[in-house]
Every structure is written in structure tokens, then in C-alpha cells.
Design a protein around this motif. Structure first.
Motif, mmCIF file in Angstrom:
data_model
loop_
_atom_site.group_PDB
_atom_site.id
_atom_site.type_symbol
_atom_site.label_atom_id
_atom_site.label_comp_id
_atom_site.label_asym_id
_atom_site.label_seq_id
_atom_site.Cartn_x
_atom_site.Cartn_y
_atom_site.Cartn_z
ATOM 1 N N ALA A 1 5.259 -90.519 -48.341
ATOM 2 C CA ALA A 1 5.269 -90.065 -46.942
ATOM 3 C C ALA A 1 4.525 -90.997 -45.992
ATOM 4 C CB ALA A 1 4.697 -88.639 -46.845
ATOM 5 N N ASN A 2 4.495 -92.293 -46.294
ATOM 6 C CA ASN A 2 3.685 -93.215 -45.501
ATOM 7 C C ASN A 2 4.125 -94.651 -45.788
ATOM 8 O OD1 ASN A 2 1.568 -94.941 -44.620
ATOM 9 N ND2 ASN A 2 0.057 -93.323 -44.861
ATOM 10 N N THR B 1 7.907 -86.424 -45.654
ATOM 11 C CA THR B 1 7.471 -86.986 -44.373
ATOM 12 C C THR B 1 7.807 -86.054 -43.222
ATOM 13 O OG1 THR B 1 7.965 -89.163 -45.318
ATOM 14 C CG2 THR B 1 7.478 -89.078 -42.966
ATOM 15 N N GLN C 1 11.315 -92.397 -45.196
ATOM 16 C CA GLN C 1 10.131 -91.915 -44.490
ATOM 17 C C GLN C 1 10.348 -91.919 -42.976
ATOM 18 O OE1 GLN C 1 7.438 -94.725 -46.164
ATOM 19 N NE2 GLN C 1 7.284 -93.648 -48.112
#
Length: 248
Positions: free
Chosen positions: A180-181, A140, A209
Motif C-alpha cells: 500500500a505504498n 491502498t 497502489q
């Protein structure tokens, strides 16, 4: 981002784009596991589909909503633009984030339905461990560094290729395969397939993240300096048009 696009349209695009992205990730994972038992080939197929799908979605929908598809990117847009007025206001952040989460859930359900999988099953795929959380921090941070760095150096037009390429690489160089989300992570709890993540693994992933997002903004400031104020030299700021999200 199109200045003429009303908020309702941009929110709808964020929901639809996030749904499409998760459908690509989950659907390609299901397809891959049905075609081969080689985990490496499965991951390769999953990552390639994600790279192509993400690049298309950023190029296609970016001019309308900015193609965030990611609460970390949306929050970073608000934070970096809060002084100069060139980021999302909080009321729009409050609209974008729920739309992204709802879209991610819808995309996972859609992918399961397309492959005749149970659409109400939660994932049993535990992803637990400090090394995985570290992977999410790194993935991230790198994403935010890239997205907002491109804006600072005036290369926002390269976001579709570079952001998608970064996510494809991060599939392979991070231990977590680069979710990453947060929105996509939540969505992936709604599929008990290759791309899923068990609900019990959700909180540490999202925490990692968010930490990665903070570190990514620190890297942007260290490498490119603070974003200019309206009275400063006109360098492209971190506008929503390049703040494009990604997942694994």
C-alpha cells in the motif's frame, strides 16, 4: 502539521520516518524468519512490529511533516487540497516523494546491515499475479479512505491508532500483505529477505497502489462529500497532519 516547520525540516522528517518504517518492516521480517520456520508466526511477528512501529512514528513525527511516509498519501493531499489551498502545493509534493523513496531504500539497507545481511543484494522474491495486484488496490484504497475520512469527520487525532490498526489487519485480509505504498515497495526491492519484492514485480504493484489511491478518494467523496471550500462550513479538511502512510 506544524505551520512553523520549514520545508527542509519536513522533508528530512519524511525521509527519516520512511526509513524507520522500512527498517521496522524488514528488520522484524529477518528476525522472525531467524526464530521460527512457521510462516504464519513469521507474518504475525512482522505485522505486530509494523503496527507498533507505524503507530509510534505517526504520533511522534506527524506534528512536524504530517507523517505521510507514502507518495500515494502525499499525492492525495495535493489533489484534495488543490482548490481550497489546504493541501500540499506541488513544489512540496516534488520534495516529499523523492525523500520518501530515498528513506525507504535507506531503511532496507540499514535493516540488512543490522542483521549482517548483504546490503547490496536485490530481492529475488517474486510477487506476481492478478490476485496480488487486486490486494494492493484494496489495501491502498482502504488506507486512503481511512486517512482522509478521519480528516473529514474531525478525528485526525485518532490516526496513529486507527491507521496502524488498519495496516495490521490488512496484512492478513489482503493477498499481497498490504504494501500500500510505492516508496516502501521500491525500498523493499533492496533486501533479499522475507519482506522483499523482486524488481520485476515493482511496476504492477505501484500501478495497483496508484489505482487504489484514486478509488480511495472516490470512497471519501461518496461517504463524506467533497471537502468544503474556505467559504463553506469549517469542517476539518484533509490536512497533512492526518495523512499518514503505511505499508505491509
Amino acid at each position: 502539521m506544524s505551520a512553523s516547520a520549514p520545508l527542509a525540516r519536513r522533508v528530512a522528517v519524511e525521509a527519516a520516518g520512511t526509513a524507520a518504517l522500512v527498517a521496522v518492516v524488514v528488520g522484524s521480517g529477518i528476525q522472525a524468519t531467524g526464530l521460527t520456520r512457521d510462516v504464519g508466526v513469521q507474518l504475525l511477528a512482522n505485522s505486530l512490529a509494523t503496527v507498533f512501529g507505524l503507530g509510534v512514528l505517526i504520533a511522534f513525527l506527524g506534528p512536524v511533516s504530517g507523517a505521510h511516509f507514502n507518495p500515494v498519501v502525499t499525492l492525495a493531499s495535493w489533489f484534495t487540497g488543490r482548490r481550497g489551498g489546504d493541501g500540499l502545493p506541488l513544489r512540496e509534493v516534488a520534495a516529499y516523494v523523492p525523500a520518501q523513496v530515498a528513506g525507504a531504500i535507506g531503511g532496507a539497507v540499514l535493516a540488512d546491515a543490522m542483521f549482517a545481511r548483504p546490503v547490496t543484494a536485490l530481492s529475488s522474491h517474486d510477487r506476481w499475479g492478478g490476485h496480488l495486484w487486486l490486494g494492493e488496490v484494496v489495501a491502498t484504497a482502504g488506507l486512503v479512505w481511512l486517512v482522509f475520512g478521519l480528516a473529514r469527520v474531525g478525528r485526525a487525532h485518532q490516526a496513529p491508532v486507527l491507521v496502524a490498526s488498519y495496516i495490521g489487519a490488512a496484512y492478513w485480509f489482503t493477498s499481497s500483505t498490504s504494501f500500500a505504498n510505492p516508496a516502501v515497495t521500491i525500498g523493499r526491492t533492496f533486501t533479499d529477505t522475507f519482506a522483499g519484492i523482486a524488481p520485476a514485480s515493482l511496476l504492477p504493484f505501484i500501478t495497483a497502489q496508484l489505482l487504489g489511491g484514486v478509488l480511495g478518494l472516490g470512497l471519501v467523496a461518496a461517504c463524506f462529500g467533497q471537502a468544503p471550500t474556505p467559504a463553506g462550513t469549517p469542517v476539518p479538511a484533509a490536512r497533512p497532519s492526518v495523512e499518514s502512510a503505511s505499508i505491509s
